[in-house]
Design an enzyme around this catalytic site. Structure first.
Site, mmCIF file in Angstrom:
data_model
loop_
_atom_site.group_PDB
_atom_site.id
_atom_site.type_symbol
_atom_site.label_atom_id
_atom_site.label_comp_id
_atom_site.label_asym_id
_atom_site.label_seq_id
_atom_site.Cartn_x
_atom_site.Cartn_y
_atom_site.Cartn_z
ATOM 1 N N ASN A 146 -40.819 12.069 -29.031
ATOM 2 C CA ASN A 146 -39.432 12.386 -28.681
ATOM 3 C C ASN A 146 -38.454 11.298 -29.124
ATOM 4 O O ASN A 146 -37.313 11.280 -28.686
ATOM 5 C CB ASN A 146 -39.301 12.680 -27.185
ATOM 6 N N ARG A 284 -34.618 2.154 -20.587
ATOM 7 C CA ARG A 284 -35.088 2.178 -19.207
ATOM 8 C C ARG A 284 -34.010 1.602 -18.293
ATOM 9 O O ARG A 284 -33.365 0.590 -18.644
ATOM 10 C CB ARG A 284 -36.380 1.369 -19.022
ATOM 11 N N GLN A 313 -36.831 6.531 -10.431
ATOM 12 C CA GLN A 313 -36.563 7.946 -10.711
ATOM 13 C C GLN A 313 -37.456 8.823 -9.848
ATOM 14 O O GLN A 313 -38.647 8.532 -9.794
ATOM 15 C CB GLN A 313 -36.787 8.243 -12.194
ATOM 16 N N HIS A 332 -32.826 12.065 -16.491
ATOM 17 C CA HIS A 332 -33.656 11.611 -17.623
ATOM 18 C C HIS A 332 -34.097 12.816 -18.474
ATOM 19 O O HIS A 332 -35.150 13.393 -18.257
ATOM 20 C CB HIS A 332 -34.869 10.860 -17.078
HETATM 21 P P1 NAD Z 1 -40.980 1.712 -30.669
HETATM 22 O O1 NAD Z 1 -42.249 1.080 -30.211
HETATM 23 O O2 NAD Z 1 -40.961 2.416 -31.980
HETATM 24 O O3 NAD Z 1 -39.818 0.611 -30.713
HETATM 25 C C1 NAD Z 1 -39.677 -0.373 -29.762
HETATM 26 C C2 NAD Z 1 -38.999 -1.573 -30.434
HETATM 27 O O4 NAD Z 1 -38.641 -2.505 -29.405
HETATM 28 C C3 NAD Z 1 -39.906 -2.316 -31.402
HETATM 29 O O5 NAD Z 1 -39.262 -2.430 -32.649
HETATM 30 C C4 NAD Z 1 -40.090 -3.682 -30.748
HETATM 31 O O6 NAD Z 1 -40.238 -4.731 -31.671
HETATM 32 C C5 NAD Z 1 -38.810 -3.800 -29.947
HETATM 33 N N1 NAD Z 1 -38.877 -4.781 -28.861
HETATM 34 C C6 NAD Z 1 -39.818 -4.926 -27.911
HETATM 35 N N2 NAD Z 1 -39.516 -5.934 -27.088
HETATM 36 C C7 NAD Z 1 -38.349 -6.448 -27.526
HETATM 37 C C8 NAD Z 1 -37.527 -7.517 -27.086
HETATM 38 N N3 NAD Z 1 -37.861 -8.270 -26.035
HETATM 39 N N4 NAD Z 1 -36.398 -7.738 -27.766
HETATM 40 C C9 NAD Z 1 -36.074 -6.997 -28.849
HETATM 41 N N5 NAD Z 1 -36.807 -5.970 -29.306
HETATM 42 C C10 NAD Z 1 -37.933 -5.712 -28.657
HETATM 43 O O7 NAD Z 1 -40.560 2.702 -29.503
HETATM 44 P P2 NAD Z 1 -39.433 3.836 -29.505
HETATM 45 O O8 NAD Z 1 -40.028 5.157 -29.793
HETATM 46 O O9 NAD Z 1 -38.273 3.359 -30.310
HETATM 47 O O10 NAD Z 1 -39.061 3.816 -27.945
HETATM 48 C C11 NAD Z 1 -38.469 2.675 -27.353
HETATM 49 C C12 NAD Z 1 -38.310 2.859 -25.860
HETATM 50 O O11 NAD Z 1 -37.378 3.893 -25.588
HETATM 51 C C13 NAD Z 1 -39.585 3.325 -25.127
HETATM 52 O O12 NAD Z 1 -40.449 2.261 -24.843
HETATM 53 C C14 NAD Z 1 -39.006 3.920 -23.873
HETATM 54 O O13 NAD Z 1 -38.786 2.944 -22.882
HETATM 55 C C15 NAD Z 1 -37.655 4.483 -24.334
HETATM 56 N N6 NAD Z 1 -37.705 5.960 -24.477
HETATM 57 C C16 NAD Z 1 -36.870 6.698 -23.698
HETATM 58 C C17 NAD Z 1 -36.912 8.082 -23.768
HETATM 59 C C18 NAD Z 1 -35.974 8.933 -22.949
HETATM 60 O O14 NAD Z 1 -36.265 10.119 -22.756
HETATM 61 N N7 NAD Z 1 -34.881 8.402 -22.490
HETATM 62 C C19 NAD Z 1 -37.824 8.714 -24.621
HETATM 63 C C20 NAD Z 1 -38.626 7.917 -25.446
HETATM 64 C C21 NAD Z 1 -38.574 6.540 -25.349
#
Ligand code: NAD
Length: 399
Positions: A146, A284, A313, A332
């Site tokens: 997603n 988050r 949540q 959400h």
């Molecule tokens: P991803 O793993 O592709 O990307 C995460 C990125 O965060 C990576 O590039 C990583 O290097 C970076 N990162 C981690 N810790 C960091 C820090 N301290 N400082 C800077 N960058 C940092 O994941 P994604 O698919 O892009 O998803 C990211 C997040 O989005 C998920 O972990 C989740 O919490 C959230 N998400 C929310 C929904 C929603 O419905 N709202 C859905 C999917 C994901």
């Protein structure tokens, strides 16, 4: 085996008899070439509600035909909740970030048979990852399922908040026509500086989707993007969040929640932002300090805050983000469009098939494996826990 699955409530009026679209558009693969979830077969119709209790992620036939016990519940918080009764002797638990079953250390330690925690979606912070590491429980999620759905939601929120869509829509619904009222907080996005905290699957896609608005794009991430991507999008890389927030009109937050990012946007960080900036947080809730966000909207340090993630949540009814000024919050939802549900339901099925067949689960789906961060978890998380305080979810009362 016993599989416990925690899903959100059915629609108030029962499951829909029909849906607006009869078919979902066809997508062949993700932008980086990763293949879509690929279960051997599925027992659901893509485009129907799967993430709620009656939808059962389309898994019942598959699991019962395999001789497994499948328990689906929405009772996940507070003493005596159903999920806590069943986790004790479950082998696998499935939960969704939208309606997370907070798998705290205490619950993990009581679940003596538990081997695998599956996130039907992306973001496994509702599991105490340190406790999973210590107790050798594997944690997996449906990476990419997603990410692009969320990036669309981010674009919607940036544009609607900067243009102040919500106030204008409300004026129409209330029978009004005061144009001056409607535009006194309305700007164009064009020319603005937009920055993302993290440029992973979601962050990078959000940058790509914002590019045609003729904006200036910035990012901060612990992994630098390839030069070719920086060039293609004319990106400015920042060595710190502080350096980026100083120059941006809009900040979008796209990192996972782990100990390094918890409370990252506190009063001090918000104080370093450009005055009157906007934040969109679909990562988050706990990455932003609840009170500091509300205070900054009241003082004008922030012009708007939107997102779909809260902590805990469901958000308690008195959560200040429900009532603070200039917010564009949704529940959400960004990663659980009907389109996304079809992908993560199939991804969960793929993971279960691998688990039962004893074949490896794809590396990119792994967060914790054999007592350590692995796969996507090793790339994007740090060890530790972020589930503290989640018991407050029991304060939510259905209206
Ligand atoms: P991803 O793993 O592709 O990307 C995460 C990125 O965060 C990576 O590039 C990583 O290097 C970076 N990162 C981690 N810790 C960091 C820090 N301290 N400082 C800077 N960058 C940092 O994941 P994604 O698919 O892009 O998803 C990211 C997040 O989005 C998920 O972990 C989740 O919490 C959230 N998400 C929310 C929904 C929603 O419905 N709202 C859905 C999917 C994901």
């Amino acid at each position: 085996m016993k599989i416990l699955c925690v899903l959100y409530d059915d629609p108030k009026d029962g499951m829909p008899k029909d849906y607006p679209l009869s078919k979902l558009p066809k997508i062949n693969k993700y932008p980086d070439g990763q293949t879509l979830p690929s279960a051997k077969s599925i027992d659901f119709t893509p485009g129907e509600l799967l993430g709620c209790v009656s939808g059962e992620l389309g898994l019942r036939k598959f699991l019962e035909d395999g001789g497994h016990e499948f328990v689906v519940t929405n009772s996940k918080d507070g003493q005596d909740c159903e999920a806590d009764k069943h986790i004790i002797d479950s082998d696998i638990v499935i939960s969704q970030p939208f309606f997370p079953y907070y798998l705290t250390r205490d619950k993990i330690e009581k679940a003596k048979k538990l081997k695998l925690a599956i996130t039907a979606g992306i973001g496994s912070d509702h599991v105490d990852l340190q406790a999973a590491i210590d107790n050798k429980i594997d944690v997996v999620e449906v990476t990419y399922c997603n990410s692009r759905s969320v990036a669309e939601h981010i674009v919607m929120m940036i544009v609607s908040m900067v243009r102040d869509y919500h106030s204008q829509y409300k004026i129409v619904c209330d029978g009004g026509w005061n144009i001056a009222d409607a535009v006194q907080r309305s700007y164009d996005v064009e020319g603005m500086h937009i920055g993302t905290v993290a440029a992973g699957r979601i962050g990078l896609d959000a940058l790509r989707k914002m590019k045609p608005f003729d904006v200036h794009l910035h990012y901060f991430d612990r992994h630098k993007l390839p030069d070719a991507v920086e060039k293609e999008l004319n990106l400015t890389f920042h060595e710190s969040v502080e350096s980026m927030v100083k120059v941006c009109d809009v900040i979008t937050i796209n990192c996972p929640l782990h100990p390094e990012t918890e409370n990252l946007f506190d009063a001090e960080m918000i104080g370093k932002m450009k005055k009157g900036a906007y934040i969109v947080n679909t990562a988050r809730g706990k990455i932003c300090n609840r009170e500091a966000i509300a205070d900054a909207l009241k003082s004008g340090q922030l012009s708007g805050y939107a997102g779909d993630v809260w902590f805990p949540q469901p958000a308690p009814n008195d959560h200040v983000w429900r009532t603070m000024p200039h917010h564009g919050m949704t529940p959400h939802t960004s990663g659980t469009s009907l389109t996304a549900q079809a992908r993560y339901a199939e991804g969960v099925r793929e993971i279960l098939e691998c688990f039962f067949d004893g074949t490896p689960i794809r590396d990119e789906y792994l967060i914790v494996k054999d007592g350590d961060l692995a796969g996507a978890g090793a790339h994007s998380y740090s060890k530790g826990t972020a589930t503290g305080g989640s018991d407050e979810a029991a304060k939510y009362k259905k209206g």
